[in-house]
Design a protein around this motif. Structure first.
Motif, PDB file in Angstrom:
ATOM      1  N   LEU A 124      46.882  -0.822  19.042  1.00 43.04           N
ATOM      2  CA  LEU A 124      45.846   0.200  18.902  1.00 43.04           C
ATOM      3  C   LEU A 124      44.684  -0.316  18.056  1.00 43.04           C
ATOM      4  O   LEU A 124      44.890  -1.017  17.065  1.00 43.04           O
ATOM      5  N   PRO A 125      43.464   0.033  18.438  1.00 40.86           N
ATOM      6  CA  PRO A 125      42.308  -0.352  17.609  1.00 40.86           C
ATOM      7  C   PRO A 125      42.221   0.563  16.397  1.00 40.86           C
ATOM      8  O   PRO A 125      42.703   1.696  16.425  1.00 40.86           O
ATOM      9  N   SER A 126      41.648   0.078  15.314  1.00 41.62           N
ATOM     10  CA  SER A 126      41.504   0.892  14.112  1.00 41.62           C
ATOM     11  C   SER A 126      40.183   0.570  13.440  1.00 41.62           C
ATOM     12  O   SER A 126      39.910  -0.595  13.133  1.00 41.62           O
ATOM     13  N   ALA A 127      39.355   1.590  13.243  1.00 34.11           N
ATOM     14  CA  ALA A 127      38.054   1.398  12.610  1.00 34.11           C
ATOM     15  C   ALA A 127      38.234   0.993  11.155  1.00 34.11           C
ATOM     16  O   ALA A 127      39.192   1.402  10.489  1.00 34.11           O
ATOM     17  N   GLU A 128      37.320   0.207  10.656  1.00 35.40           N
ATOM     18  CA  GLU A 128      37.381  -0.267   9.279  1.00 35.40           C
ATOM     19  C   GLU A 128      36.856   0.781   8.322  1.00 35.40           C
ATOM     20  O   GLU A 128      35.913   1.512   8.630  1.00 35.40           O
ATOM     21  N   ASN A 129      37.461   0.867   7.141  1.00 37.99           N
ATOM     22  CA  ASN A 129      36.974   1.768   6.107  1.00 37.99           C
ATOM     23  C   ASN A 129      35.630   1.254   5.598  1.00 37.99           C
ATOM     24  O   ASN A 129      35.453   0.051   5.397  1.00 37.99           O
ATOM     25  N   TYR A 194      33.914   6.773   9.729  1.00 37.12           N
ATOM     26  CA  TYR A 194      34.699   5.861  10.546  1.00 37.12           C
ATOM     27  C   TYR A 194      34.064   5.667  11.923  1.00 37.12           C
ATOM     28  O   TYR A 194      34.087   4.573  12.481  1.00 37.12           O
ATOM     29  N   ALA A 195      33.476   6.732  12.481  1.00 43.73           N
ATOM     30  CA  ALA A 195      32.874   6.655  13.809  1.00 43.73           C
ATOM     31  C   ALA A 195      31.706   5.679  13.841  1.00 43.73           C
ATOM     32  O   ALA A 195      31.497   4.957  14.823  1.00 43.73           O
ATOM     33  N   VAL A 196      30.946   5.632  12.749  1.00 44.36           N
ATOM     34  CA  VAL A 196      29.796   4.719  12.667  1.00 44.36           C
ATOM     35  C   VAL A 196      30.237   3.269  12.794  1.00 44.36           C
ATOM     36  O   VAL A 196      29.545   2.432  13.373  1.00 44.36           O
ATOM     37  N   LEU A 197      31.411   2.941  12.236  1.00 47.40           N
ATOM     38  CA  LEU A 197      31.910   1.566  12.246  1.00 47.40           C
ATOM     39  C   LEU A 197      32.922   1.322  13.365  1.00 47.40           C
ATOM     40  O   LEU A 197      33.586   0.290  13.378  1.00 47.40           O
ATOM     41  N   SER A 198      33.036   2.276  14.280  1.00 45.06           N
ATOM     42  CA  SER A 198      34.073   2.210  15.306  1.00 45.06           C
ATOM     43  C   SER A 198      33.500   1.863  16.676  1.00 45.06           C
ATOM     44  O   SER A 198      32.355   2.189  16.993  1.00 45.06           O
ATOM     45  N   THR A 204      38.591   5.400  16.003  1.00 45.94           N
ATOM     46  CA  THR A 204      38.230   6.331  14.934  1.00 45.94           C
ATOM     47  C   THR A 204      39.404   7.219  14.558  1.00 45.94           C
ATOM     48  O   THR A 204      39.660   7.480  13.382  1.00 45.94           O
ATOM     49  N   MET A 205      40.145   7.672  15.560  1.00 42.99           N
ATOM     50  CA  MET A 205      41.217   8.631  15.323  1.00 42.99           C
ATOM     51  C   MET A 205      42.431   8.009  14.636  1.00 42.99           C
ATOM     52  O   MET A 205      43.176   8.714  13.953  1.00 42.99           O
ATOM     53  N   VAL A 206      42.650   6.708  14.798  1.00 39.72           N
ATOM     54  CA  VAL A 206      43.790   6.062  14.124  1.00 39.72           C
ATOM     55  C   VAL A 206      43.665   6.188  12.607  1.00 39.72           C
ATOM     56  O   VAL A 206      44.591   6.660  11.936  1.00 39.72           O
ATOM     57  N   PRO A 207      42.526   5.792  11.995  1.00 48.10           N
ATOM     58  CA  PRO A 207      42.419   5.974  10.539  1.00 48.10           C
ATOM     59  C   PRO A 207      42.348   7.432  10.118  1.00 48.10           C
ATOM     60  O   PRO A 207      42.830   7.791   9.043  1.00 48.10           O
TER      61      PRO A 207
END
Length: 278
Positions: A124-129, A194-198, A204-207
């Motif tokens: 699964l992809p995960s956006a960075e904090n 998160y969406a901005v960096l996703s 986005t939803m994973v984090p």
């Protein structure tokens, strides 16, 4: 103080309490930090153009002052509503409290390792904090962030989201409902960052899901112990542990380790890249 707290519970309507909780969260996360972090941007304008090229002093100031803004939002609310500092449930934990704190650390670590296994197995992809945009690949900043976690991050966030937002929700909801609502609000307020960096909604939803799970655990600890220091300790130790893993990955090139340890390496790397419960 406990008697006063009981009198406050169930004295307000659900809609009003929820709107107050949302307002406090928005003010604490999206508004107040914009003012408290101004000195850091004045100290080094590079924070705006290229955060990782800014001085360590400026980045440290920015990350610390961000959490000062979160705490300030809670303090302003207590002052405006005449609740005062007696509303803050901060004291040395009892033996039971220490047990809750330890259980919280174990629980949050188990939760995040389970999430890491699922993320790794399903790719699964995960956006960075967004905090990582200021840390980059700088091991020194990672170590500094561990200190920030203990002295600014965990105390500020637990104060606002548990002792103010969650406790305010007690006035209209059961404790279980308040924990869930506070955790949902806390998770959703992070959606935009998160969406901005996703690259995708799933990333986005994973984090967001992991932040929500962390909120449930910390909220439960606060509700059971009625002591703010308990979730602060669990929150700080967990985030410190995660930044410790990030440090190991950066300094010792864990991702380039021998293939015989590939599964463990992947798991460590996945946990390290999951968003901290910030």
């Amino acid at each position: 103080m406990e008697t006063s707290q009981r009198r406050r519970e169930r004295t307000d309507g659900p809609l009003r309490s929820t709107l107050v909780a949302i307002g406090l969260t928005v003010f604490g996360v999206l508004v107040a930090p914009n003012f408290t972090t101004l000195p850091a941007f004045l100290l080094d304008p590079a924070l705006i153009r290229s955060p990782t090229e800014a001085s360590i002093t400026a980045r440290t100031a920015l990350l610390s002052l961000n959490f000062v803004g979160i705490a300030l939002a809670g303090a302003i609310y207590l002052a405006v509503t005449d609740r005062g500092w007696s509303y803050v449930d901060l004291r040395v934990p009892t033996k039971r409290g220490w047990l809750y704190a330890i259980a919280g650390v174990v629980g949050i670590l188990v939760f995040y390792f389970i999430v890491a296994v699922v993320v790794s197995m399903l790719s699964l992809p995960s956006a960075e904090n967004d905090v990582m945009t200021y840390i980059g690949d700088d091991p020194t900043m990672v170590l500094i962030m561990i200190g920030i976690v203990f002295f600014f991050n965990a105390p500020a966030e637990e104060f606002l989201f548990r002792n103010v937002v969650q406790k305010r929700l007690y006035e209209a909801f059961s404790r279980t409902q308040a924990i869930v609502i506070a955790s949902v609000i806390f998770a959703l307020v992070h959606f935009v960052s998160y969406a901005v960096l996703s690259d995708s909604l799933l990333a986005t939803m994973v984090p967001i899901a992991t932040v929500f799970g962390g909120g449930l655990i910390f909220g439960y600890l606060y509700a059971k112990s009625e002591n703010l220091l308990v979730p602060i300790l669990s929150h700080a130790v967990y985030n410190g542990f995660q930044f410790g893993l990030i440090y190991i990955v950066l300094v010792y090139d864990v991702e380039g380790a021998e293939p015989t340890a590939e599964a463990f390496v992947d798991l460590v790397a996945t946990v390290a890249t999951l968003p901290p419960a910030l």
